[in-house]
Scaffold this motif. Structure first.
Motif, PDB file in Angstrom:
ATOM      1  N   SER A  63      57.104  46.174  32.895  1.00 18.44           N
ATOM      2  CA  SER A  63      55.778  46.645  33.305  1.00 18.44           C
ATOM      3  C   SER A  63      54.624  46.008  32.545  1.00 18.44           C
ATOM      4  O   SER A  63      53.466  46.239  32.889  1.00 18.44           O
ATOM      5  CB  SER A  63      55.705  48.169  33.123  1.00 18.44           C
ATOM      6  N   GLN A  64      54.930  45.231  31.493  1.00 18.98           N
ATOM      7  CA  GLN A  64      53.861  44.637  30.705  1.00 18.98           C
ATOM      8  C   GLN A  64      54.207  43.196  30.336  1.00 18.98           C
ATOM      9  O   GLN A  64      55.380  42.858  30.169  1.00 18.98           O
ATOM     10  CB  GLN A  64      53.641  45.419  29.406  1.00 18.98           C
ATOM     11  N   HIS A  65      53.167  42.391  30.182  1.00 22.21           N
ATOM     12  CA  HIS A  65      53.321  41.026  29.669  1.00 22.21           C
ATOM     13  C   HIS A  65      52.468  40.923  28.414  1.00 22.21           C
ATOM     14  O   HIS A  65      51.250  41.121  28.462  1.00 22.21           O
ATOM     15  CB  HIS A  65      52.862  40.006  30.724  1.00 22.21           C
TER      16      HIS A  65
ATOM     17  N   HIS B 143      56.082  34.939  24.897  1.00 21.50           N
ATOM     18  CA  HIS B 143      55.673  35.799  26.016  1.00 21.50           C
ATOM     19  C   HIS B 143      56.750  36.856  26.217  1.00 21.50           C
ATOM     20  O   HIS B 143      57.891  36.537  26.550  1.00 21.50           O
ATOM     21  CB  HIS B 143      55.462  34.958  27.279  1.00 21.50           C
ATOM     22  N   HIS B 144      56.360  38.100  25.988  1.00 19.94           N
ATOM     23  CA  HIS B 144      57.289  39.218  26.027  1.00 19.94           C
ATOM     24  C   HIS B 144      57.063  40.023  27.308  1.00 19.94           C
ATOM     25  O   HIS B 144      55.950  40.514  27.544  1.00 19.94           O
ATOM     26  CB  HIS B 144      57.074  40.119  24.808  1.00 19.94           C
ATOM     27  N   PHE B 145      58.110  40.160  28.092  1.00 19.00           N
ATOM     28  CA  PHE B 145      58.038  40.959  29.311  1.00 19.00           C
ATOM     29  C   PHE B 145      58.754  42.274  29.016  1.00 19.00           C
ATOM     30  O   PHE B 145      59.955  42.311  28.795  1.00 19.00           O
ATOM     31  CB  PHE B 145      58.634  40.185  30.487  1.00 19.00           C
TER      32      PHE B 145
ATOM     33  N   TYR C  32      60.091  34.864  26.628  1.00 15.87           N
ATOM     34  CA  TYR C  32      60.041  33.523  27.213  1.00 15.87           C
ATOM     35  C   TYR C  32      59.102  32.638  26.398  1.00 15.87           C
ATOM     36  O   TYR C  32      58.251  33.127  25.650  1.00 15.87           O
ATOM     37  CB  TYR C  32      59.539  33.595  28.655  1.00 15.87           C
ATOM     38  N   ASP C  33      59.248  31.311  26.593  1.00  9.37           N
ATOM     39  CA  ASP C  33      58.363  30.390  25.877  1.00  9.37           C
ATOM     40  C   ASP C  33      57.062  30.130  26.622  1.00  9.37           C
ATOM     41  O   ASP C  33      56.166  29.463  26.106  1.00  9.37           O
ATOM     42  CB  ASP C  33      59.073  29.071  25.548  1.00  9.37           C
TER      43      ASP C  33
ATOM     44  N   GLY D 137      64.876  34.528  24.039  1.00  8.87           N
ATOM     45  CA  GLY D 137      65.360  35.558  23.135  1.00  8.87           C
ATOM     46  C   GLY D 137      65.097  36.960  23.647  1.00  8.87           C
ATOM     47  O   GLY D 137      64.697  37.171  24.796  1.00  8.87           O
ATOM     48  N   VAL D 138      65.316  37.902  22.761  1.00  4.79           N
ATOM     49  CA  VAL D 138      65.130  39.313  23.091  1.00  4.79           C
ATOM     50  C   VAL D 138      64.521  40.023  21.887  1.00  4.79           C
ATOM     51  O   VAL D 138      64.825  39.691  20.735  1.00  4.79           O
ATOM     52  CB  VAL D 138      66.478  39.960  23.492  1.00  4.79           C
TER      53      VAL D 138
END
Length: 244
Positions: free
Chosen positions: A47-49, A67-69, A83-84, A94-95
């Protein structure tokens, strides 16, 4: 110290793409059909970026834009696919798991060493929600300022790896410390992309407070001048018990 893996022309190339043939028409049609028929429920919960920066624990000179989803599991726990970039070609590198300070303070000390704080990232304007007005993002930012994260990088695309090579690397968050400041050129590149000003954002967040006192086990390197890293070792396998 983490194990190192050779990087050569066979497996690395700056800004390279993974080796492999282009997708066939049949594969593209299969993917389109699957998208229509399958629910993909876990992905739809993102729900967020969030865009921010991360630093390799074993080499503080290596810093990356991330960039974290984000999927919110509950009020105290979030999970992020990292993501990069946020382009369609972005690579999953990664996570990150994020917990509230309330949950973090219940973890054993040996586990807390693997986590980093988020307060400075947010107060400094380094962590942003692209294209979301600050006034809208503010309540969530206030929540995130009171959290801790554990981020494992599994694909070091910044060094040109075409594939996820080697052991995962533990990542650190930026801090108000000369040893851990984000490079200005990285910030400028990000700001130019989204037409924002990190300095201006920082000024608007002067009222965002983090935990009353950061847990001293988080950001472990600050108090110990040591990093934590994964090392791959050969070990004995546990044998399967066979019953007659």
């Amino acid at each position: 110290m983490a194990s190192t893996y050779p990087t050569n022309g066979a497996n690395t190339q700056k800004n390279g793409v993974p080796p492999g043939k282009p997708m066939s028409l049949g594969t593209q049609m299969l993917d389109k059909g699957a998208q229509m028929l399958q629910s993909l429920k876990p992905i739809k919960q993102m729900s967020q970026h969030v865009c921010t920066f991360a630093i390799y624990a074993q080499d503080m000179s290596r810093q990356i834009e991330t960039h974290h989803f984000v999927t919110r599991i509950n009020q105290d726990f979030l999970q992020c696919a990292v993501y990069d970039s946020d382009d369609s070609s972005g690579r999953l590198i990664g996570v990150e798991y994020i917990v509230s300070d309330r949950i973090f303070n219940t973890l054993p000390s040996h586990e807390q060493k693997l986590w980093h704080s988020h307060a400075y990232e947010i107060q400094s304007g380094l962590l942003v929600q692209p294209r979301v007005p600050e006034a809208v993002a503010k309540p969530e930012l206030e929540n995130l300022a009171n959290t801790y994260g554990k981020f494992w990088c599994t694909w070091q695309t910044d060094r040109g790896d075409k594939l996820p090579i080697g052991a995962p690397s533990l990542m650190m968050s930026p801090q108000e410390d000369l040893r851990c400041m984000v490079k200005p050129e990285l910030v400028k590149k990000r700001d130019d992309k989204y037409n924002i000003s990190t300095a201006a954002i920082k000024g608007s967040r002067s009222d965002i407070m983090g935990p009353g006192k950061l847990n001293e086990m988080a950001d472990y390197w600050r108090g110990h001048n040591k990093c934590l890293a994964v090392e791959v070792e050969r070990t004995e396998m546990k044998k399967l018990t066979v019953f007659p």
